[in-house]
Write an enzyme that holds these catalytic residues in place. Structure first.
Site, PDB file in Angstrom:
ATOM      1  N   LYS A 192      31.895 -16.775  -0.614  1.00  0.00           N
ATOM      2  CA  LYS A 192      31.790 -18.169  -1.075  1.00  0.00           C
ATOM      3  C   LYS A 192      30.573 -18.835  -0.424  1.00  0.00           C
ATOM      4  CE  LYS A 192      33.150 -22.230   0.301  1.00  0.00           C
ATOM      5  NZ  LYS A 192      32.056 -23.087  -0.214  1.00  0.00           N
ATOM      6  N   GLU A 267      29.968 -17.661  13.431  1.00  0.00           N
ATOM      7  CA  GLU A 267      28.615 -17.991  13.914  1.00  0.00           C
ATOM      8  C   GLU A 267      28.477 -19.495  13.709  1.00  0.00           C
ATOM      9  OE1 GLU A 267      25.364 -19.004  14.583  1.00  0.00           O
ATOM     10  OE2 GLU A 267      24.678 -18.211  12.664  1.00  0.00           O
ATOM     11  N   CYS A 301      20.980 -23.394  13.179  1.00  0.00           N
ATOM     12  CA  CYS A 301      21.867 -23.211  14.330  1.00  0.00           C
ATOM     13  C   CYS A 301      21.051 -22.891  15.579  1.00  0.00           C
ATOM     14  CB  CYS A 301      22.903 -22.132  14.052  1.00  0.00           C
ATOM     15  SG  CYS A 301      22.178 -20.584  13.538  1.00  0.00           S
ATOM     16  N   GLU A 401      25.360 -31.291  18.017  1.00  0.00           N
ATOM     17  CA  GLU A 401      24.394 -30.662  17.122  1.00  0.00           C
ATOM     18  C   GLU A 401      23.934 -31.698  16.095  1.00  0.00           C
ATOM     19  OE1 GLU A 401      25.868 -27.519  14.525  1.00  0.00           O
ATOM     20  OE2 GLU A 401      24.163 -26.288  15.137  1.00  0.00           O
TER      21      GLU A 401
END
Ligand code: NDP
Length: 508
Positions: A192, A267, A301, A401
């Site tokens: 997906k 991850e 990331c 983040e």
């Protein structure tokens, strides 16, 4: 704004029609049973660039059923590794032959510059080739020293049906960090993509067919995390989930998958620092810091969103990064020279801006940028290159983040302080050090809590070298032989030679 390098022209035309992305289930491209679709509006150009089928439980169930059947009947898992590798190598050839097509839609949906989409999609072919090589070199262990009448082996077997859930920041690259490795191991998959960047994943389906992948081995369902992703992580017929995305969703997936105890590889995010010592190649370090924060508009990331710079050089170093920030080409992603494109969605642009505003309100100082960037002729979904100093380690902008082109500056005096600041984070994806003293580099590398440490470079990566995070940056590894092993289960086989086993029950 006048100090920035902005490109508003474009060298590539918009396509005439929106790409139609469809599910791919049991070898057949198809629309949703209920006909629902979502429109993707280009972040840079504000026009509909793709329409994607919006999946529901119906398509997700069908895809999982197809993957389960394909795994259980061995049409892929019991092929020779040579045969599997040949298919993966053929996919790599097809990716290379279709780079322009893939790159254009990747740019239109994500907002990233065309040159970087070409690099991402074209470069992904090498991940497929490397995975093909691993298929053929995979082996287990034998134990030939357990006694004259015992021989044991440890076999590696594919784990089974794997759910692959990917985000929008590197749709084709992240897919290729997972799918070819799972296929090389003999697994079958349900994929997906993010609903904002579905098309390159849908395009891959055609290449899988052309390369000869049997029907049902890789199934693609387009749609939202809920319901599609949620069912892919809870379904009893799925053996493993591999996910890249936010830490919040990663935690949710761990809980959902826990009910059936499936394996989960994650991850997740990062708040990655580059530590700058005075005795390094400062010009190269400033360039790497500039690259590390603006590459993919900071929606990465591995973005180096913090620098920890020695107090003696902080002013001069930050001034150099600010000067370089003004020379990075921001703007129209359909221009060959653009280095930084648009922010993925208006909501995300507002989130990035919110972090900067909160930091300023708390006393931080914006050295450059700090506001939405309007590119003439295009929409306002861009953000200025931004450097913020006067930041304290407790501020949200220094801990969370941001996922945008926003660099924060912290300072240190001693190696211990630099390491403490590096490790003062919930995340542990990557860290870097710039220093000419090898002993300092080694000390830092061993003590930094991170899945990857770069010394005197940033974001160099290779299919051979494992990637992943510690702490809340994830679990498990991707790529390299370690990433491949995630898709394998281990089975021990113990064999007695001859009729030498001592009876347990005493003779009557
Ligand atoms: P998400 O983590 O929400 O999305 C990643 C993928 O997970 C998408 O395909 C999404 O589907 C899917 N998903 C969402 N909810 C579920 C669920 N309950 N079960 C299974 N799958 C689900 O990231 P966002 O796109 O919302 O981005 C938010 C933040 O995440 C960013 O600001 C950034 O900080 C971080 N992020 C980190 C990434 C990384 O590389 N580490 C990549 C992307 C984001 P869909 O969105 O289609 O509904």
């Amino acid at each position: 704004m006048k100090d920035l390098h902005i490109i508003s022209e474009q060298t590539i035309a918009l396509p005439k029609a929106a790409y139609q992305a469809r599910h791919f289930i049991n070898g057949v491209a198809q629309d949703s049973a209920d006909g629902r679709k979502s429109d993707r509006i280009s972040p840079s150009h504000g026009v509909v660039v793709s329409q994607a089928a919006l999946g529901s439980d119906v398509e997700t169930e069908a895809a999982i059923k197809a993957a389960r059947a394909a795994f259980d009947d061995g049409r892929w898992s019991r092929l020779t590794a040579k045969a599997r590798g040949a298919v993966l190598n053929k996919v790599a050839d097809l990716i290379e032959a279709n780079v322009e097509k893939l790159a254009l839609i990747e740019t239109l949906e994500s907002g990233k510059p065309i040159s970087q989409s070409r690099g991402e999609c074209g470069g992904a072919a090498d991940l497929w080739r490397y995975a093909a090589s691993l298929a053929r070199t995979s082996h287990g262990d034998s134990h030939n020293t357990l006694g004259p009448d015992i021989l044991a082996m440890v076999l590696k077997e594919p784990i089974g049906v794997v759910s692959i859930i990917t985000p929008w920041n590197f749709p084709f690259w992240i897919l290729s960090q997972k799918l070819p490795f799972a296929l090389a191991a003999g697994c079958t998959c349900v994929v997906k993509p993010s609903e904002v960047t579905p098309s390159t994943t849908a395009m891959l389906a055609e290449m899988l067919v052309e390369a000869g992948l049997p029907a049902g081995v890789c199934n693609i369902v387009l749609g939202y995390g809920n319901p599609v992703g949620a069912l892919m992580t809870s379904h009893a017929d799925v053996d493993m989930v591999t996910f890249t995305g936010s830490t919040a969703v990663g935690k949710m997936i761990t809980k959902t998958a826990g009910d059936t105890l499936k394996k989960v590889a994650l991850e997740l995010g990062g708040k990655n620092p580059q530590v700058i010592f005075p005795n390094c190649d400062l010009e190269n370090a400033a360039d790497a810091v500039t690259f590390g924060i603006y590459f993919n508009v900071g929606q990465c990331c591995n973005s180096s969103s913090r620098i920890i710079v020695h107090e003696d050089i902080a002013d001069a170093f930050v001034a150099r990064v600010v000067e370089m920030s003004g020379r990075v080409a921001f703007g129209n992603p359909l221009h060959h020279d653009t280095q930084v494109g648009a922010i993925v969605t208006p909501e995300h642009a507002a989130k990035v801006d919110g972090y900067v505003r909160a930091a300023v309100a708390a006393g931080a100082e914006v050295c450059i940028g700090g506001a939405v960037l309007t590119v003439p002729g295009l929409g306002g979904q861009f953000y200025q290159p931004t450097v913020v100093r006067g930041v304290t380690p407790d501020m949200a902008i220094a801990r969370e983040e941001v996922f945008g082109p926003v660099l924060v500056v912290l300072t240190f005096r001693t190696l211990d302080e630099a390491i403490a600041l590096t490790n003062d984070s919930a995340y542990g994806l990557s860290a870097g050090i710039w220093c000419d003293d090898v002993h300092t580099c080694l000390e830092f590398s061993r003590r930094a809590q991170a899945g990857t440490v770069w010394t005197n470079t940033w974001m160099d990566g290779f299919p051979e070298v494992a990637f992943g995070g510690v702490k809340q940056s994830g679990q498990g590894r991707e790529i390299g032989s370690y990433g491949f092993d995630e898709f394998l289960e281990v089975k021990s086989l113990v064999m007695r030679i001859g009729h030498t086993r001592a009876p347990w029950v005493k003779k009557a």
